[in-house]
Motif scaffolding. Structure first.
Motif, PDB file in Angstrom:
ATOM      1  N   PHE A  38       0.846  -1.201   0.000  1.00  0.00           N
ATOM      2  CA  PHE A  38       0.000   0.000   0.000  1.00  0.00           C
ATOM      3  C   PHE A  38       0.870   1.234   0.000  1.00  0.00           C
ATOM      4  N   CYS A  39       0.249   2.383  -0.287  1.00  0.00           N
ATOM      5  CA  CYS A  39       0.954   3.660  -0.301  1.00  0.00           C
ATOM      6  C   CYS A  39       0.333   4.564   0.750  1.00  0.00           C
ATOM      7  N   GLY A  40       1.107   5.499   1.244  1.00  0.00           N
ATOM      8  CA  GLY A  40       0.592   6.418   2.259  1.00  0.00           C
ATOM      9  C   GLY A  40       1.764   7.169   2.846  1.00  0.00           C
TER      10      GLY A  40
ATOM     11  N   ALA B 205       3.254   9.746   2.524  1.00  0.00           N
ATOM     12  CA  ALA B 205       3.569  10.878   1.639  1.00  0.00           C
ATOM     13  C   ALA B 205       3.249  10.428   0.223  1.00  0.00           C
ATOM     14  N   PRO B 206       3.005  11.351  -0.705  1.00  0.00           N
ATOM     15  CA  PRO B 206       2.706  10.944  -2.074  1.00  0.00           C
ATOM     16  C   PRO B 206       3.825  10.093  -2.665  1.00  0.00           C
ATOM     17  N   GLY B 207       3.466   8.913  -3.162  1.00  0.00           N
ATOM     18  CA  GLY B 207       4.439   8.043  -3.794  1.00  0.00           C
ATOM     19  C   GLY B 207       5.191   7.137  -2.843  1.00  0.00           C
TER      20      GLY B 207
ATOM     21  N   TYR C  53       4.708   1.011   0.897  1.00  0.00           N
ATOM     22  CA  TYR C  53       5.091   0.036   1.916  1.00  0.00           C
ATOM     23  C   TYR C  53       5.387  -1.265   1.173  1.00  0.00           C
TER      24      TYR C  53
ATOM     25  N   ARG D  26      10.405  12.083  -1.392  1.00  0.00           N
ATOM     26  CA  ARG D  26      10.923  13.447  -1.304  1.00  0.00           C
ATOM     27  C   ARG D  26      11.479  13.657   0.092  1.00  0.00           C
TER      28      ARG D  26
ATOM     29  N   PHE E   3       8.034  10.090  -7.354  1.00  0.00           N
ATOM     30  CA  PHE E   3       6.802  10.865  -7.504  1.00  0.00           C
ATOM     31  C   PHE E   3       7.077  12.128  -8.296  1.00  0.00           C
TER      32      PHE E   3
ATOM     33  N   PRO F  72       4.655  15.120  -9.881  1.00  0.00           N
ATOM     34  CA  PRO F  72       3.246  15.558  -9.968  1.00  0.00           C
ATOM     35  C   PRO F  72       2.774  15.877 -11.385  1.00  0.00           C
TER      36      PRO F  72
ATOM     37  N   PRO G  62       1.464   9.954 -11.663  1.00  0.00           N
ATOM     38  CA  PRO G  62       2.501  10.713 -10.947  1.00  0.00           C
ATOM     39  C   PRO G  62       3.376   9.841 -10.062  1.00  0.00           C
ATOM     40  N   ALA G  63       2.810   8.737  -9.554  1.00  0.00           N
ATOM     41  CA  ALA G  63       3.559   7.886  -8.636  1.00  0.00           C
ATOM     42  C   ALA G  63       4.119   6.690  -9.399  1.00  0.00           C
TER      43      ALA G  63
ATOM     44  N   PHE H 225       5.048   3.858  -7.950  1.00  0.00           N
ATOM     45  CA  PHE H 225       4.467   2.657  -7.355  1.00  0.00           C
ATOM     46  C   PHE H 225       2.958   2.751  -7.286  1.00  0.00           C
ATOM     47  N   THR H 226       2.315   1.641  -7.560  1.00  0.00           N
ATOM     48  CA  THR H 226       0.891   1.529  -7.291  1.00  0.00           C
ATOM     49  C   THR H 226       0.720   0.193  -6.559  1.00  0.00           C
TER      50      THR H 226
END
Lengths: 204, 287
Positions: free
Chosen positions: A120-122, A124-126, A129, A166, A183, A185, A190-191, A193-194
């Motif tokens: 999952f992501c969280g 910060a943008p991009g 985990y 970042r 990341f 924008p 933009p990211a 990873f998904t």
């Protein structure tokens, strides 16, 4: 049928709680693939999937789809594979080796020898985990977090590895750095990873 | 070209619109105007299409010069407004002739004013939105003295007129909350929420509002438990292990690791976003 515990999360969202990361991936994939028009946000995390729906919409269909998810779907490696070149010279590399009772070279071999999945992501943008960290490298976060971790830093904490997209505060143990942009924008997407993607680290 | 020249930005001026929902799975917060109704009203008053970008002013204090004549409107917290030194009304359309200077003073109640301009601010889009997100560094940086903010072509929309509502927090703001998703972590969560009169503290920002009051007590068996990170929603009332709750606003993180005892109704959040430090907060627990 998956065991899904449904927890209310305000008037427009449900938190779907399951037993493990594979079930999270399966539920997230099922809800995503169902392409329900009312779904606004779909956020997989460690043991949960948060689903937010449009104003005025109900969450019943989301729950039905989640309960009918195919448990095996979460294991299918359908995501993109990313290979990130890493310079293993992180500030905490010696600490990580000492904690694990290994040499620095062994830490590098273990970390770069594994394949990781973006659970999952969280944060910060991009920021992803990445599960799949070899057992000997599973270590706690630093006792107090750094106020500024440079962009591209590769870290480990608990059962995960990560790359800081970042410059930001952070408490993970840092073992290396990469130049890969995580990341951007103005990029689409933009990211890098998904959730569901695979990641390998390559020493350079 | 039409633009607004920022003569003085004031305490904090940010470009805002409806934000960038739909990207939480990438770790991107929704952002966007905290007092949505005030922001939308501004756009209606100047005849903009839905979602045109304007400014969110924390504590007013803005001075801008029109480069090219344009219609503007100031909404949100009531504040003294003037055009070239002459008093003007907030919450209605104002025409700024080329070269005219608009001043927005300090709000007399509430915290955040909104400036809408016909045509909208045309700063670059980031993930479909022009909103500044300070936490994740998306969108334009905070507006600074000397900035020239480009204004888009006027769409020819018909401005609305007539009396318009202004919602302002009183001495005590009532917020409706729904228990969950982690109310089960707390002893008698309904009483813990609805019993006390909470107070808005000074360390609030666009990420969240920290409340002062008696922290809801966790059940003894969960006192030292860690909660694996899980998705957050705007309005979540998160309870850190030590200290009183935080109510998350639009620039919140997308995941969090402290239990959320309840979620504030979306429609009640604009009033909280306008509540100055010291404002009382009373929770009403739904169902």
């Amino acid at each position: 049928m998956l065991a899904v515990r449904v927890r209310r999360c305000g008037g427009r969202a449900v938190l779907l709680e399951v037993d493990d990361a594979a079930a999270v991936a399966a539920v997230a994939a099922a809800v995503r693939d169902a392409a329900l028009p009312e779904v606004r946000e779909l956020v997989p995390a460690a043991r949960t999937v948060l689903v937010e729906v449009a104003p005025g919409a109900a969450t019943e269909r989301v729950v039905q789809v989640a309960r009918a998810a195919d448990a095996a779907a979460g294991e299918a490696g359908t995501g993109t594979v990313h290979t990130l070149p890493v310079t293993y010279d992180g500030e905490d590399l010696a600490l990580v080796a000492e904690t694990a009772g290994l040499s620095v070279d062994e830490v590098v071999a273990l970390h770069s020898g594994a394949e990781y999945r973006v659970d999952f992501c969280g944060f910060a943008p991009g920021f992803g985990y990445l599960s799949g960290l070899p057992e000997p490298l599973r270590q706690p976060r630093l006792k107090s977090s750094r106020t500024a971790v440079p962009a591209g830093s590769v870290g480990i904490a608990d059962v995960y590895s990560c790359v800081y997209p970042r410059r930001s505060p952070g408490g993970w143990r840092l073992i290396g750095r990469t130049d890969t942009v995580l990341f951007d924008p103005v990029a689409d997407p933009p990211a890098l990873f998904t959730p569901g993607d695979r990641v390998r680290f390559e020493p350079r | 070209m039409s633009a607004l020249l920022v003569v003085r930005a004031g305490p904090q001026a940010l470009v805002t619109d409806r934000g960038r929902p739909g990207h939480a799975h990438l770790g991107v917060p929704p952002s966007g105007a905290l007092d949505g109704p005030a922001y939308e009203l501004g756009n209606r008053l100047v005849g903009n299409d839905d979602g045109a970008a304007g400014l969110e002013l924390l504590g007013g204090g803005l001075r801008v010069r029109a480069l090219g004549g344009r219609t503007v409107a100031v909404t949100g917290a009531p504040a003294p407004v003037s055009v070239d030194g002459s008093p003007a009304a907030s919450h209605r359309a104002l025409h700024l002739p080329d070269g005219a200077e608009l001043t927005v003073g300090t709000p007399v109640g509430g915290l955040r004013c909104y400036l809408a301009v016909a045509g909208g601010l045309e700063v670059p889009l980031a993930l479909g939105s022009r909103s500044t997100d300070l936490l994740s560094g998306l969108g334009p940086g905070p507006v600074a003295d000397g900035d020239e903010l480009p204004v888009g072509p006027w769409s020819g929309g018909i401005p609305v007129s007539g009396p318009v509502p202004v919602s302002l927090p009183g001495a005590v703001v009532g917020l409706r909350v729904r228990p969950g998703p982690r109310d089960g972590w707390f002893a008698d969560p309904r009483a813990a929420l609805a019993g006390p009169l909470w107070t808005v503290t000074a360390d609030g920002n666009r990420i969240g509002v920290r409340l002062d009051g008696p922290s809801p007590q966790r059940l003894p068996e969960l006192r030292d438990r860690e909660l694996p990170s899980e998705g957050m929603v705007t309005g979540a009332v998160q309870v850190p292990p030590h200290g009183p709750p935080v109510v998350f606003l639009a620039d919140r993180p997308t995941t969090g690791g402290y239990p959320v005892i309840a979620v504030v109704e979306r429609a009640d959040l604009p009033l909280l976003a306008q509540a100055p430090p010291g404002t009382g907060v009373r929770f009403t627990v739904l169902r």
